[in-house]
Design a protein around this motif. Sequence first.
Motif, PDB file in Angstrom:
ATOM      1  N   THR A  49      -0.688   2.992   8.326  1.00  0.00           N
ATOM      2  CA  THR A  49      -0.716   2.844   6.871  1.00  0.00           C
ATOM      3  C   THR A  49      -1.214   4.128   6.221  1.00  0.00           C
ATOM      4  O   THR A  49      -0.644   4.597   5.216  1.00  0.00           O
ATOM      5  CB  THR A  49      -1.638   1.677   6.461  1.00  0.00           C
ATOM      6  OG1 THR A  49      -1.195   0.474   7.079  1.00  0.00           O
ATOM      7  CG2 THR A  49      -1.635   1.499   4.959  1.00  0.00           C
ATOM      8  N   LEU A  50      -2.270   4.700   6.792  1.00  0.00           N
ATOM      9  CA  LEU A  50      -2.849   5.924   6.234  1.00  0.00           C
ATOM     10  C   LEU A  50      -1.836   7.066   6.226  1.00  0.00           C
ATOM     11  O   LEU A  50      -1.624   7.731   5.201  1.00  0.00           O
ATOM     12  CB  LEU A  50      -4.073   6.334   7.061  1.00  0.00           C
ATOM     13  CG  LEU A  50      -4.877   7.529   6.539  1.00  0.00           C
ATOM     14  CD1 LEU A  50      -5.646   7.138   5.286  1.00  0.00           C
ATOM     15  CD2 LEU A  50      -5.833   8.041   7.612  1.00  0.00           C
ATOM     16  N   GLY A  52       2.724   1.464  -3.385  1.00  0.00           N
ATOM     17  CA  GLY A  52       1.774   1.839  -4.424  1.00  0.00           C
ATOM     18  C   GLY A  52       1.383   3.302  -4.331  1.00  0.00           C
ATOM     19  O   GLY A  52       1.197   3.972  -5.351  1.00  0.00           O
ATOM     20  N   ALA A  53       1.259   3.812  -3.109  1.00  0.00           N
ATOM     21  CA  ALA A  53       0.920   5.217  -2.913  1.00  0.00           C
ATOM     22  C   ALA A  53       2.042   6.106  -3.465  1.00  0.00           C
ATOM     23  O   ALA A  53       1.792   7.116  -4.130  1.00  0.00           O
ATOM     24  CB  ALA A  53       0.689   5.507  -1.429  1.00  0.00           C
ATOM     25  N   THR A  96      -2.424  -2.013  -4.765  1.00  0.00           N
ATOM     26  CA  THR A  96      -2.860  -1.599  -3.430  1.00  0.00           C
ATOM     27  C   THR A  96      -4.275  -2.097  -3.174  1.00  0.00           C
ATOM     28  O   THR A  96      -4.994  -2.492  -4.090  1.00  0.00           O
ATOM     29  CB  THR A  96      -2.835  -0.061  -3.269  1.00  0.00           C
ATOM     30  OG1 THR A  96      -3.780   0.525  -4.165  1.00  0.00           O
ATOM     31  CG2 THR A  96      -1.455   0.480  -3.559  1.00  0.00           C
ATOM     32  N   THR A 114       2.811   9.328  -0.844  1.00  0.00           N
ATOM     33  CA  THR A 114       2.213  10.003  -1.999  1.00  0.00           C
ATOM     34  C   THR A 114       2.870  11.363  -2.201  1.00  0.00           C
ATOM     35  O   THR A 114       3.253  11.724  -3.319  1.00  0.00           O
ATOM     36  CB  THR A 114       0.694  10.171  -1.809  1.00  0.00           C
ATOM     37  OG1 THR A 114       0.080   8.901  -1.647  1.00  0.00           O
ATOM     38  CG2 THR A 114       0.081  10.874  -3.004  1.00  0.00           C
ATOM     39  N   PHE A 115       2.993  12.120  -1.109  1.00  0.00           N
ATOM     40  CA  PHE A 115       3.660  13.424  -1.164  1.00  0.00           C
ATOM     41  C   PHE A 115       5.069  13.276  -1.740  1.00  0.00           C
ATOM     42  O   PHE A 115       5.491  14.044  -2.608  1.00  0.00           O
ATOM     43  CB  PHE A 115       3.774  14.021   0.250  1.00  0.00           C
ATOM     44  CG  PHE A 115       2.704  15.022   0.578  1.00  0.00           C
ATOM     45  CD1 PHE A 115       1.774  14.771   1.575  1.00  0.00           C
ATOM     46  CD2 PHE A 115       2.635  16.239  -0.090  1.00  0.00           C
ATOM     47  CE1 PHE A 115       0.780  15.696   1.884  1.00  0.00           C
ATOM     48  CE2 PHE A 115       1.651  17.172   0.220  1.00  0.00           C
ATOM     49  CZ  PHE A 115       0.714  16.893   1.205  1.00  0.00           C
ATOM     50  N   ALA A 122      -3.776   0.503  11.063  1.00  0.00           N
ATOM     51  CA  ALA A 122      -4.674   1.269  10.202  1.00  0.00           C
ATOM     52  C   ALA A 122      -4.190   2.710  10.022  1.00  0.00           C
ATOM     53  O   ALA A 122      -3.976   3.177   8.897  1.00  0.00           O
ATOM     54  CB  ALA A 122      -6.086   1.250  10.777  1.00  0.00           C
ATOM     55  N   PHE A 123      -4.027   3.422  11.140  1.00  0.00           N
ATOM     56  CA  PHE A 123      -3.621   4.825  11.042  1.00  0.00           C
ATOM     57  C   PHE A 123      -2.194   4.974  10.526  1.00  0.00           C
ATOM     58  O   PHE A 123      -1.886   5.930   9.812  1.00  0.00           O
ATOM     59  CB  PHE A 123      -3.778   5.520  12.399  1.00  0.00           C
ATOM     60  CG  PHE A 123      -5.215   5.776  12.773  1.00  0.00           C
ATOM     61  CD1 PHE A 123      -5.799   5.100  13.836  1.00  0.00           C
ATOM     62  CD2 PHE A 123      -5.983   6.678  12.048  1.00  0.00           C
ATOM     63  CE1 PHE A 123      -7.130   5.319  14.161  1.00  0.00           C
ATOM     64  CE2 PHE A 123      -7.312   6.900  12.381  1.00  0.00           C
ATOM     65  CZ  PHE A 123      -7.892   6.214  13.429  1.00  0.00           C
ATOM     66  N   GLY A 149       1.309   6.238   4.176  1.00  0.00           N
ATOM     67  CA  GLY A 149       0.882   6.240   2.775  1.00  0.00           C
ATOM     68  C   GLY A 149       0.744   7.654   2.223  1.00  0.00           C
ATOM     69  O   GLY A 149       1.160   7.934   1.099  1.00  0.00           O
ATOM     70  N   ALA A 150       0.165   8.546   3.014  1.00  0.00           N
ATOM     71  CA  ALA A 150       0.029   9.942   2.580  1.00  0.00           C
ATOM     72  C   ALA A 150       1.408  10.573   2.377  1.00  0.00           C
ATOM     73  O   ALA A 150       1.642  11.288   1.392  1.00  0.00           O
ATOM     74  CB  ALA A 150      -0.788  10.737   3.595  1.00  0.00           C
ATOM     75  N   ASN A 192       0.825  -1.212   0.000  1.00  0.00           N
ATOM     76  CA  ASN A 192       0.000   0.000   0.000  1.00  0.00           C
ATOM     77  C   ASN A 192       0.862   1.265   0.000  1.00  0.00           C
ATOM     78  O   ASN A 192       0.568   2.224  -0.722  1.00  0.00           O
ATOM     79  CB  ASN A 192      -0.963  -0.003   1.190  1.00  0.00           C
ATOM     80  CG  ASN A 192      -2.247  -0.778   0.888  1.00  0.00           C
ATOM     81  OD1 ASN A 192      -2.579  -1.012  -0.279  1.00  0.00           O
ATOM     82  ND2 ASN A 192      -2.967  -1.157   1.922  1.00  0.00           N
TER      83      ASN A 192
END
Lengths: 125, 146
Positions: B116-117, B51-52, B88, B124-125, B113-114, B120-121, B48
């Motif tokens: 990964t979030l 992929g992000a 992902t 992406t950045f 959970a948090f 992941g963000a 994940n």
Amino acid sequence: MTPLIFLALALAGGVGASARYLVDGLIRSRLKTAYPWATTIINVSGSLVLGFITGLTTAHLLSSDASAIIGTGFLGGYTTFSTASYETVQLIKQNRYGFAIASGIGMLLACVAVAGLGLWLGSQV
Amino acid sequence: MAGRPNHLRWLPLALVALGGAVGAATREGTSLIIPDASGVPVAIAIVNVLGAFALGYLYEAVTRLGPGNPTAASIKLLLGTGFCGGFTTYSSLATDSAVLLSHGRWGVGSLYAFGTLLIGACATFAGIAVASRANARRNSPEGARR
């Protein structure tokens, strides 16, 4: 996992990804909103179904092979973390912090909640 | 040119399906190689986040081909919507977290959970930033001479 099941999983993933693209296009053509609803709807619906699939499998009502193909394969291709993360980041860059929180934490909480509901439903069958 | 919307035309759908199949296969292959760590699906967290990063990089990188470029559109469908989308998964992230929580493992489930979030963000950045810098180098006079 046999090579055949692995192949079926991959093909199901391809079908799931196309289904996502189709549903995304349909939603976007009907909902012209600033908030990217398509990804939320797709990920929440996919998480609900995977929760249910997983609940069924845990209750031995579904084989692990079928679960792999439908769950890991189709639903894994149908849902997407990368697009959700990208949209959240774009919303942050646009200073749309409310939408970003919804797209980020909001989507996560919703998906975990419906997955939990699905798990429970699967165990009740 | 008017006509059927992209999401109903066979070539875009085929590109997404192909990328998605390879992405799903790569994700499963990763799962088979990297085992869970005391019930935590580390492999899924890894795919994940990777992929992000990849999607952020890809979408930023193709902007240098210009808006409306058909090659850029096809690349985004095959590698972005297709591969990264298949690679992902949000459903596994959600379900595995729900399972951990249902087993009373609140700390581990929340962290997974948090974590990964958030990571992941950041990924992406980072992907966007790396591609942006590469685009800038290509566009600069110094970069063009290389």
